[in-house]
Scaffold this motif. Structure first.
Motif, PDB file in Angstrom:
ATOM      1  N   UNK A 247       0.903  -1.312  -0.116  1.00  0.00           N
ATOM      2  CA  UNK A 247       0.067   0.088   0.200  1.00  0.00           C
ATOM      3  C   UNK A 247       0.674   1.317  -0.182  1.00  0.00           C
ATOM      4  N   UNK A 248       2.209   1.068   0.835  1.00  0.00           N
ATOM      5  CA  UNK A 248       3.014   2.136   0.902  1.00  0.00           C
ATOM      6  C   UNK A 248       3.424   2.723  -0.452  1.00  0.00           C
ATOM      7  N   UNK A 249       3.602   1.819  -1.701  1.00  0.00           N
ATOM      8  CA  UNK A 249       4.104   2.294  -2.917  1.00  0.00           C
ATOM      9  C   UNK A 249       3.192   2.294  -3.783  1.00  0.00           C
ATOM     10  N   UNK A 250       1.796   1.986  -3.508  1.00  0.00           N
ATOM     11  CA  UNK A 250       0.599   2.256  -4.613  1.00  0.00           C
ATOM     12  C   UNK A 250       0.017   3.498  -4.016  1.00  0.00           C
ATOM     13  N   UNK A 251      -0.439   3.813  -2.991  1.00  0.00           N
ATOM     14  CA  UNK A 251      -1.199   4.833  -2.717  1.00  0.00           C
ATOM     15  C   UNK A 251      -0.630   6.111  -2.467  1.00  0.00           C
ATOM     16  N   UNK A 252       0.681   6.254  -1.998  1.00  0.00           N
ATOM     17  CA  UNK A 252       1.400   7.348  -1.740  1.00  0.00           C
ATOM     18  C   UNK A 252       2.997   7.245  -2.485  1.00  0.00           C
ATOM     19  N   UNK A 253       3.614   8.371  -2.571  1.00  0.00           N
ATOM     20  CA  UNK A 253       5.035   7.817  -3.231  1.00  0.00           C
ATOM     21  C   UNK A 253       6.287   7.683  -2.002  1.00  0.00           C
ATOM     22  N   UNK A 254       6.088   6.882  -1.577  1.00  0.00           N
ATOM     23  CA  UNK A 254       7.003   6.290  -0.476  1.00  0.00           C
ATOM     24  C   UNK A 254       7.886   4.902  -0.961  1.00  0.00           C
ATOM     25  N   UNK A 255       8.257   5.251  -2.113  1.00  0.00           N
ATOM     26  CA  UNK A 255       8.729   3.924  -2.805  1.00  0.00           C
ATOM     27  C   UNK A 255       9.780   3.283  -2.213  1.00  0.00           C
ATOM     28  N   UNK A 256      10.883   3.828  -1.694  1.00  0.00           N
ATOM     29  CA  UNK A 256      12.188   3.161  -1.218  1.00  0.00           C
ATOM     30  C   UNK A 256      11.844   2.742   0.232  1.00  0.00           C
ATOM     31  N   UNK A 257      10.796   3.305   0.944  1.00  0.00           N
ATOM     32  CA  UNK A 257      10.391   2.700   2.324  1.00  0.00           C
ATOM     33  C   UNK A 257       9.695   1.639   2.155  1.00  0.00           C
ATOM     34  N   UNK A 259       9.424  -0.348  -0.715  1.00  0.00           N
ATOM     35  CA  UNK A 259       9.873  -1.327  -1.281  1.00  0.00           C
ATOM     36  C   UNK A 259      11.083  -2.154  -0.556  1.00  0.00           C
ATOM     37  N   UNK A 260      11.662  -1.328   0.371  1.00  0.00           N
ATOM     38  CA  UNK A 260      12.429  -1.973   1.290  1.00  0.00           C
ATOM     39  C   UNK A 260      11.834  -2.795   2.345  1.00  0.00           C
ATOM     40  N   UNK A 261      10.747  -2.390   2.881  1.00  0.00           N
ATOM     41  CA  UNK A 261       9.827  -3.428   3.726  1.00  0.00           C
ATOM     42  C   UNK A 261       9.260  -4.759   2.837  1.00  0.00           C
ATOM     43  N   UNK A 262       9.049  -4.321   1.595  1.00  0.00           N
ATOM     44  CA  UNK A 262       8.503  -5.485   0.730  1.00  0.00           C
ATOM     45  C   UNK A 262       9.706  -6.429   0.716  1.00  0.00           C
ATOM     46  N   UNK A 263      10.883  -6.358   0.399  1.00  0.00           N
ATOM     47  CA  UNK A 263      11.758  -7.156   0.326  1.00  0.00           C
ATOM     48  C   UNK A 263      12.135  -7.662   1.607  1.00  0.00           C
ATOM     49  N   UNK A 264      12.031  -7.060   2.556  1.00  0.00           N
ATOM     50  CA  UNK A 264      12.208  -7.806   3.898  1.00  0.00           C
ATOM     51  C   UNK A 264      11.376  -8.785   4.277  1.00  0.00           C
TER      52      UNK A 264
END
Length: 353
Positions: A247-257, A259-264
């Motif tokens: 949701x962080x990378x789809x509803x708001x531009x918090x891409x690197x936060x 994406x890092x959490x997604x990978x973890x």
């Protein structure tokens, strides 16, 4: 009447962290293909990190022009080092250099404001220093290059999840003490800020679920940290955080936060699913208070010092250690401080003009 919620949550969290670390929970065994997942995590994380560095360099050019040569030099050097880590060439050495260069890049004299994104990068940076992520898909493995040290993989993996847990504990505490969060207005206001908004958030969610419900679902998901103790339940917590990250990378531009959490959390989920399907294990450990070594006490001190720092103001020495280790501070995201706080936007032009 004094509110003791901070003291209670801090004491319970301290017990939680110490208990899990000493008993090596959630992980006291690893699946046989653990190093395959770890190597894939290494490649994907540092690939995304290069994209982050390129964006950071573009932002620097927009704000300061091309004259800020030290910054550009550091960024270019870190891009090169990230590439060596991706291909797995002298991985341990370059992970160490990468981490210390990152600390230097965001040193206190140059980076007065220290965000969540930087904290996550430091946490993952320490994890890769402690881990042996070059056993697969690396020149180290192909050329049989030696590692400069060997640590227990279980310790590094538990250190990673406990570090992330401290972030979530802090976020939970700040949110339950925020009236604007509990009312549901925090998320609605924040997503409609001009620098955040990607679509108009108004009736979009109310047709399906209210902002208030989303806020309380986030709190419930963070309380699922205690699932880490149970082998069969912790994957539910991982999936909850994974959905939040998406949701962080789809509803708001918090891409690197995001994406890092997604990978973890994809990394954690892969380990758990593999361990469930494949009964063969790589490593089993039975830890206790009586066989902790010096590394254990150092890592546990770093965790507890950072936990203290998200609840109380540390001394200058402890604050310095926290700043240049996990880099954790109170996670006041979406609270009154975040939504109504003073913001300064510096715009000096566009990159292509």
């Amino acid at each position: 009447m004094k509110n003791y919620s901070r003291e209670i949550i801090f004491i319970l969290s301290t017990i939680f962290v110490v208990f899990l670390y000493i008993l090596e929970i959630p992980y006291n065994y690893l699946p046989k293909n653990y190093f395959v997942f770890l190597s894939i995590f290494r490649i994907l994380y540092f690939t995304i990190f290069i994209i982050f560095l390129i964006k950071l360099k573009e932002l620097n050019i927009i704000q300061y022009g091309s004259d800020y040569k030290e910054f550009n030099l550091l960024i270019n050097l870190k891009i090169l080092i990230s590439f060596f880590i991706i291909v797995g060439f002298y991985t341990h050495i370059f992970c160490l250099i990468h981490f210390f260069l990152y600390l230097y890049l965001f040193r206190k004299s140059k980076a007065s404001f220290f965000g969540i994104e930087q904290s996550y990068h430091q946490i993952v940076g320490i994890f890769f220093i402690l881990s042996t992520s070059n056993k697969y898909y690396s020149f180290d493995n192909a050329l049989n290059l030696p590692n400069i040290y060997n640590l227990t993989e279980i310790k590094s993996l538990n250190f990673l999840i406990l570090s992330i847990s401290i972030c979530l504990i802090s976020g939970f505490y700040e949110k339950i003490n925020s009236n604007i969060w509990k009312s549901g207005n925090a998320l609605k206001i924040f997503l409609n800020l001009p620098q955040i908004k990607t679509v108009k958030y108004g009736e979009l969610f109310s047709n399906f679920i209210s902002f208030k419900s989303i806020c309380y679902l986030a709190l419930i998901n963070q309380t699922m940290l205690f699932f880490l103790y149970f082998d069969n339940l912790r994957i539910l917590f991982y999936f909850g955080e994974l959905i939040f990250s998406i949701l962080l990378i789809t509803i708001a531009p918090f891409h690197f936060i995001g994406e890092t959490f997604i990978l973890i959390f994809l990394f954690f989920i892969s380990i758990d699913i593999s361990a469930t399907l494949n009964k063969e294990v790589y490593e089993i450990s039975e830890n206790s208070l009586f066989n902790l070594n010096a590394i254990d006490f150092i890592l546990l001190f770093i965790l507890l010092n950072s936990l203290f720092s998200v609840f109380y103001k540390p001394s200058k020495v402890l604050g310095f250690i926290n700043r240049y280790s996990l880099g954790l501070y109170p996670f006041k995201v979406y609270t009154e401080t975040h939504v109504y706080g003073i913001r300064v936007f510096k715009i000096s032009g566009f990159l292509d003009t």
